[in-house]
Design a protein around this motif. Structure first.
Motif, PDB file in Angstrom:
ATOM      1  N   ALA A 131      -7.135  20.722  -0.586  1.00  0.00           N
ATOM      2  CA  ALA A 131      -7.302  19.744   0.497  1.00  0.00           C
ATOM      3  C   ALA A 131      -7.379  18.328  -0.067  1.00  0.00           C
ATOM      4  O   ALA A 131      -6.774  17.394   0.491  1.00  0.00           O
ATOM      5  CB  ALA A 131      -8.565  20.064   1.305  1.00  0.00           C
ATOM      6  N   GLN A 132      -8.087  18.162  -1.172  1.00  0.00           N
ATOM      7  CA  GLN A 132      -8.166  16.851  -1.815  1.00  0.00           C
ATOM      8  C   GLN A 132      -6.779  16.414  -2.294  1.00  0.00           C
ATOM      9  O   GLN A 132      -6.389  15.261  -2.106  1.00  0.00           O
ATOM     10  CB  GLN A 132      -9.136  16.887  -3.011  1.00  0.00           C
ATOM     11  N   ALA A 133      -6.046  17.329  -2.901  1.00  0.00           N
ATOM     12  CA  ALA A 133      -4.704  17.011  -3.407  1.00  0.00           C
ATOM     13  C   ALA A 133      -3.774  16.634  -2.258  1.00  0.00           C
ATOM     14  O   ALA A 133      -3.026  15.649  -2.360  1.00  0.00           O
ATOM     15  CB  ALA A 133      -4.142  18.203  -4.183  1.00  0.00           C
ATOM     16  N   THR A 134      -3.821  17.391  -1.181  1.00  0.00           N
ATOM     17  CA  THR A 134      -2.966  17.104  -0.023  1.00  0.00           C
ATOM     18  C   THR A 134      -3.238  15.702   0.506  1.00  0.00           C
ATOM     19  O   THR A 134      -2.310  14.945   0.803  1.00  0.00           O
ATOM     20  CB  THR A 134      -3.199  18.156   1.087  1.00  0.00           C
ATOM     21  N   GLU A 135      -4.511  15.340   0.582  1.00  0.00           N
ATOM     22  CA  GLU A 135      -4.873  14.000   1.057  1.00  0.00           C
ATOM     23  C   GLU A 135      -4.350  12.919   0.102  1.00  0.00           C
ATOM     24  O   GLU A 135      -3.825  11.900   0.540  1.00  0.00           O
ATOM     25  CB  GLU A 135      -6.392  13.900   1.185  1.00  0.00           C
ATOM     26  N   LEU A 140       0.228   8.370  -2.049  1.00  0.00           N
ATOM     27  CA  LEU A 140       0.056   8.437  -3.500  1.00  0.00           C
ATOM     28  C   LEU A 140       0.332   7.107  -4.180  1.00  0.00           C
ATOM     29  O   LEU A 140       1.379   6.492  -3.991  1.00  0.00           O
ATOM     30  CB  LEU A 140       0.981   9.505  -4.081  1.00  0.00           C
ATOM     31  N   SER A 141      -0.657   6.665  -4.956  1.00  0.00           N
ATOM     32  CA  SER A 141      -0.432   5.607  -5.939  1.00  0.00           C
ATOM     33  C   SER A 141      -0.582   6.340  -7.263  1.00  0.00           C
ATOM     34  O   SER A 141      -1.406   7.237  -7.385  1.00  0.00           O
ATOM     35  CB  SER A 141      -1.460   4.488  -5.794  1.00  0.00           C
ATOM     36  N   ALA A 162      -4.033  13.276  -8.869  1.00  0.00           N
ATOM     37  CA  ALA A 162      -2.671  13.681  -8.529  1.00  0.00           C
ATOM     38  C   ALA A 162      -1.701  12.575  -8.924  1.00  0.00           C
ATOM     39  O   ALA A 162      -2.057  11.396  -8.912  1.00  0.00           O
ATOM     40  CB  ALA A 162      -2.560  13.950  -7.024  1.00  0.00           C
ATOM     41  N   PHE A 163      -0.493  12.982  -9.278  1.00  0.00           N
ATOM     42  CA  PHE A 163       0.542  11.998  -9.589  1.00  0.00           C
ATOM     43  C   PHE A 163       1.914  12.631  -9.482  1.00  0.00           C
ATOM     44  O   PHE A 163       2.056  13.850  -9.473  1.00  0.00           O
ATOM     45  CB  PHE A 163       0.347  11.368 -10.965  1.00  0.00           C
ATOM     46  N   ALA A 164       2.894  11.770  -9.400  1.00  0.00           N
ATOM     47  CA  ALA A 164       4.282  12.202  -9.256  1.00  0.00           C
ATOM     48  C   ALA A 164       4.853  12.573 -10.619  1.00  0.00           C
ATOM     49  O   ALA A 164       4.460  12.031 -11.644  1.00  0.00           O
ATOM     50  CB  ALA A 164       5.108  11.081  -8.639  1.00  0.00           C
ATOM     51  N   VAL A 165       5.810  13.481 -10.581  1.00  0.00           N
ATOM     52  CA  VAL A 165       6.556  13.866 -11.772  1.00  0.00           C
ATOM     53  C   VAL A 165       7.973  13.341 -11.597  1.00  0.00           C
ATOM     54  O   VAL A 165       8.677  13.747 -10.670  1.00  0.00           O
ATOM     55  CB  VAL A 165       6.578  15.400 -11.959  1.00  0.00           C
TER      56      VAL A 165
END
Length: 186
Positions: A131-135, A140-141, A162-165
């Motif tokens: 749930a935290q990751a989804t939020e 996303l920054s 969390a971050f983008a790949v």
């Protein structure tokens, strides 16, 4: 009773000399107080700065390994077994990471690509991490950190990062990391 003229003059001179002395003393006390307050503020600012650096270092260690995963060229083109192997390696190297989850470019959890310290983390806490990751993935920054939340299984605060790949994003990574070291540091 009676005071002599000389006595009155002496009393007046005594009072006249006490007033400047008291004023000088008061001025010195005020200046000393200001110096002490300023020194205490500077000391507090330095302590906060040191704590910030220690906290950044505490978070940097697990983040660095997870970030390295994200920097793997073509990570999402690797076979599922190779991807799982990389997740397992990070989990083995970083005991402070309890959950590591991969998401697609459309921000959906990829089935089978989640590593959990199974013996330690109940399903309810994995769901909290998700749930935290989804939020975080909504706005996303890179990287993004959740607020701290309590892990009863670990008996310590944790947070999800969390971050983008890739750029443009080929997928996303989210990791729950313990903040127990932060409590010890404070």
């Amino acid at each position: 009773g009676k005071k002599y003229a000389g006595q009155k003059d002496a009393d007046a001179m005594l009072v006249a000399s006490i007033v400047p002395t008291v004023m000088v003393g008061w001025s010195q006390v005020s200046k000393t107080r200001e110096i002490l307050i300023r020194s205490a503020q500077e000391l507090t600012q330095e302590r906060v700065k040191q704590l910030r650096l220690k906290a950044e270092n505490l978070l940097a260690e697990p983040t660095r390994d997870v970030w390295a995963l994200a920097q793997t060229a073509g990570f999402f083109q690797l076979s599922a077994a190779e991807q799982k192997g990389r997740l397992t390696t990070i989990m083995n190297r970083r005991p402070e990471i309890a959950v590591l989850t991969l998401y697609s470019a459309t921000r959906e959890r990829i089935p089978g690509l989640q590593a959990v310290a199974v013996a330690d983390i109940p399903d309810a806490e994995v769901a909290t991490h998700e749930a935290q990751a989804t939020e975080l993935l909504l706005n996303l920054s890179n990287p993004a950190y959740s607020h701290a939340y309590w892990s009863a299984a670990r008996g310590a605060p944790v947070m999800t990062l969390a971050f983008a790949v890739g750029d443009p994003p080929q997928g996303y990574v989210a990791a729950e990391t313990s903040l127990a070291g932060l409590a010890d540091m404070l």
